[in-house]
Design a protein around this motif. Structure first.
Motif, PDB file in Angstrom:
ATOM      1  N   MET A   1       0.828  -1.203   0.000  1.00 40.14           N
ATOM      2  CA  MET A   1       0.000   0.000   0.000  1.00 40.14           C
ATOM      3  C   MET A   1       0.866   1.259   0.000  1.00 40.14           C
ATOM      4  O   MET A   1       1.891   1.315   0.656  1.00 40.14           O
TER       5      MET A   1
ATOM      6  N   ARG B   1       9.719   1.375  -1.236  1.00 40.79           N
ATOM      7  CA  ARG B   1       9.613   0.618   0.005  1.00 40.79           C
ATOM      8  C   ARG B   1       8.521  -0.446  -0.114  1.00 40.79           C
ATOM      9  O   ARG B   1       8.686  -1.584   0.344  1.00 40.79           O
ATOM     10  N   ALA B   2       7.403  -0.064  -0.777  1.00 45.63           N
ATOM     11  CA  ALA B   2       6.293  -1.014  -0.911  1.00 45.63           C
ATOM     12  C   ALA B   2       6.649  -2.153  -1.865  1.00 45.63           C
ATOM     13  O   ALA B   2       6.297  -3.302  -1.618  1.00 45.63           O
TER      14      ALA B   2
ATOM     15  N   VAL C   1       9.213  -5.488  -0.943  1.00 43.20           N
ATOM     16  CA  VAL C   1       8.813  -6.775  -0.357  1.00 43.20           C
ATOM     17  C   VAL C   1       8.113  -7.653  -1.385  1.00 43.20           C
ATOM     18  O   VAL C   1       7.558  -8.694  -1.030  1.00 43.20           O
TER      19      VAL C   1
END
Ligand SMILES: Nc1ncnc2c1ncn2[C@@H]1O[C@H](COP(=O)(O)OP(=O)(O)O)[C@@H](O)[C@H]1O
Ligand SMILES: [Mg+2]
Lengths: 258, 352
Positions: free
Chosen positions: A89, A161-162, A165
């Motif tokens: 998100m 950053r999202a 992963v």
């Protein structure tokens, strides 16, 4: 890795207040779906039900089904933490971690989950920053605080950053509403590239943006303040903007209300 | 016809006549001189009297002159500013005079010998001796109290801010509020009845630490709670949305973001309990000898040392009491400075 989302009969509540009612839709993998609609019609609420962030809000409650490929996110025994690793998100306001450097921000997802090999981390960080079109701007200041970047850079940092992963789905809640036009364009271009790898759902207030970036557009509306928001229609973006099948959609798009 | 249109200085309607920058200083200087003059003429001796006269003259003078030259609105503004300054100075005077007096009296016997020796072989009425045993006791008692209070306080605050909903959280908040108001003597009596009278333990440093804990925990809880509430919710959500479990989010995102403030709060709590006398008097008893073991037998502590030396009533004892007071103040000041330093060092960075 992108996955299909299939929602059926979804209601979301804040305590006893029914915020969105009976939503059903399908989101195809490797596509961009835009949510449009007037303020308060429940776009953010619906988006947050897709990665089980809705229940983080005190009183937040959901019933209905959200299938991610063939798994019901609200099925028995499903771990919301695991769901959020699959469904990433990006928020309205850029929110890099203020205590962390650029590098640490991107690495945060892996590090905080404790599952990484040190040697891989550098690669993941570079790949994610390249993926977010930010690498060239920050490669010389990876160890500087992430909050020292400009607003647009911070938002791309949050995207990096999202995606670090490796989620299957990327949810974006008005990711450009706090940004200037140039940064907005940069992010729109980025969305075009990211959809090769992810299923993307984006909430936007900007009709042109929906028209520019999305393949499918969903229009939400609510009968009156205090009433639950509903999905009015979802269709190919071209159709929604040229020849929608519901009158309210056309009124909204042509600026007659909202 | 308003006053402003008459003065040749005001050419535009936006630019009124202004008094120069040095005006407040001049008025202040004039008021002080006048205040001194008046009190000399009237034969008043107290410095409080001339200072009050000067303060009144300063406020009235600024208003009067400014009202004539600049206009009533600016004059009111100046009165407000002057009042703030007067209030500030009034608050400063007792503080500065306290420090001044303590330093003046305290340096007489404060030296390396004083810091490194106990009162073991010195009678209260003789010069010599020192506060080594008291410093040791204070450090151990306060250290132990901090060791117990910080985990309990910080974890309670985390529970209240991050998890607490409903009845239990309300009850905990209520009891923390109640604990904040417990007088230190009551905390001391509580531990006395429990530890000494019921469990039949003798006086010791740790008994004092327990009482200090009761005083310290609510302060730590309150300050930590405030700091945790300052962490934007967006950061928690950002972390949760990455698939990070809640406990790890708290540990790795929320606490590091607020650690500066939390440490500051703890330091201030430590500073607060370091000066406590009553529970120590009841539970640690005091001794003239060095006792490095906080778990057994009476210990000394700085506030108690000051009290006992003052009660002894001889001139050398007074000198020692002042020197110990100076040491205590210095210790607390160092703690405060350290707290500020840590807060600045750990504050979230924004630089490029
Ligand atoms: N945290 C909350 N608590 C209670 N009600 C909320 C909360 N967040 C949103 N709502 C309500 O839910 C409805 C939908 O809000 P939202 O999803 O934010 O709309 P949108 O994103 O379309 O503007 C609104 O009526 C709003 O007042
Ligand atoms: Mg919204």
């Amino acid at each position: 890795m992108a996955k299909r989302i299939d929602v059926s009969g979804l209601n979301a509540y804040y305590s006893s207040f029914l915020a969105i009612e009976d939503i059903s839709m399908t989101v195809e993998p490797r596509s961009v779906t835009a949510f449009i609609g007037p303020s308060g019609c429940g776009k953010s609420t619906f988006l947050r039900t897709l990665n089980r962030m809705h229940e983080v809000t005190p009183g937040g409650r959901v019933d209905g089904k959200v299938m991610l490929d063939d798994e019901n996110l609200y099925g028995a025994g499903i771990d919301p933490v695991a769901v959020r690793r699959e469904v990433g998100m990006v928020f309205q306001r850029p929110n890099p971690f203020p205590t962390m450097s650029v590098y640490d921000n991107v690495a945060a997802g892996l590090r905080l989950n404790g599952k990484y090999k040190k040697s891989q981390l550098d690669d993941v960080v570079e790949k994610s920053l390249r993926g977010a079109n930010l690498w060239n701007e920050v490669k010389d200041r990876l160890n500087k605080p992430g909050s020292g970047l400009s607003g647009g850079q911070q938002q791309r940092l949050c995207i990096a950053r999202a995606i670090a992963v490796e989620p299957n789905v990327l949810l974006m809640d008005e990711p450009c509403s706090a940004l200037d036009p140039i940064s907005t364009l940069a992010i729109e271009d980025l969305i075009g590239e990211l959809k090769e790898r992810f299923t993307i759902v984006i909430v936007t207030h900007n009709m042109q943006q929906a028209a520019r970036v999305s393949d499918r557009t969903a229009f939400f509306n609510l009968a009156a303040v205090g009433q639950p928001g509903k999905l009015i229609e979802i269709d190919d973006t071209e159709r929604i903007f040229s020849n929608p099948s519901v009158q309210a959609t056309e009124d909204y798009i042509s600026g007659r209300f909202g | 016809m308003s006053h402003a249109t008459l003065t040749p200085k005001s050419r535009s309607s936006l630019r009124g006549a202004t008094l120069p920058k040095w005006f407040p200083w001049a008025v202040a200087g004039g008021s002080v001189l006048l205040g001194l003059g008046i009190s000399a003429a009237a034969g008043l001796h107290s410095s409080i009297q001339w200072a009050l006269i000067a303060a009144v003259l300063f406020v009235a003078g600024s208003y009067g002159i400014s009202a004539r030259v600049e206009g009533v609105r600016q004059a009111k503004d100046r009165v407000a500013t002057s009042m703030v300054w007067v209030a500030f100075l009034m608050a400063l005077i007792p503080l500065l005079s306290l420090i001044w007096e303590t330093v003046k009296q305290g340096v007489k016997v404060l030296d390396g010998y004083f810091l490194s020796h106990s009162m073991g072989v010195v009678a209260d009425s003789e010069p010599g001796g020192g506060i080594y045993h008291a410093i040791l006791g204070t450090l151990e008692q306060v250290g132990l109290a901090t060791l117990f209070s910080v985990p309990i306080g910080v974890l309670t605050a985390i529970y209240l801010v991050e998890y607490g909903r409903g009845r239990l959280a309300k009850a905990v908040t209520f009891f923390v509020d109640v604990m904040t108001g417990i007088p230190s003597i009551v905390a001391g009596l509580f531990v006395l009845s429990l530890w000494v009278l019921i469990l039949d333990m003798g006086p010791s440093g740790i008994a004092g630490s327990f009482a200090l804990c009761i005083l310290m925990i609510p302060v730590v809880v309150r300050s930590t709670e405030e700091m945790l509430k300052l962490v934007p919710n967006e950061l928690r959500e950002a972390s949760l949305a990455l698939g990070v479990p809640k406990w790890r989010t708290i540990l790795k995102v929320v606490l590091p973001t607020s650690i500066g403030g939390i440490v500051t709060g703890v330091m201030l709590a430590v500073a607060r309990i370091t000066g406590e006398t009553a529970p120590v008097l009841l539970l640690v008893w005091g001794t003239d000898f060095i006792n490095a073991n906080p778990f057994q037998d009476p210990q000394e502590s700085l506030p108690m040392y000051i009290y006992l030396q003052y009660s002894a009533g001889s001139d050398p004892a007074y000198d020692r009491a002042w020197a110990a007071a100076l040491t205590l103040i210095a210790f607390i000041m160092i703690l405060n400075l350290a707290a500020r330093g840590i807060a600045r060092w750990k504050a979230p960075k924004t630089g490029r």
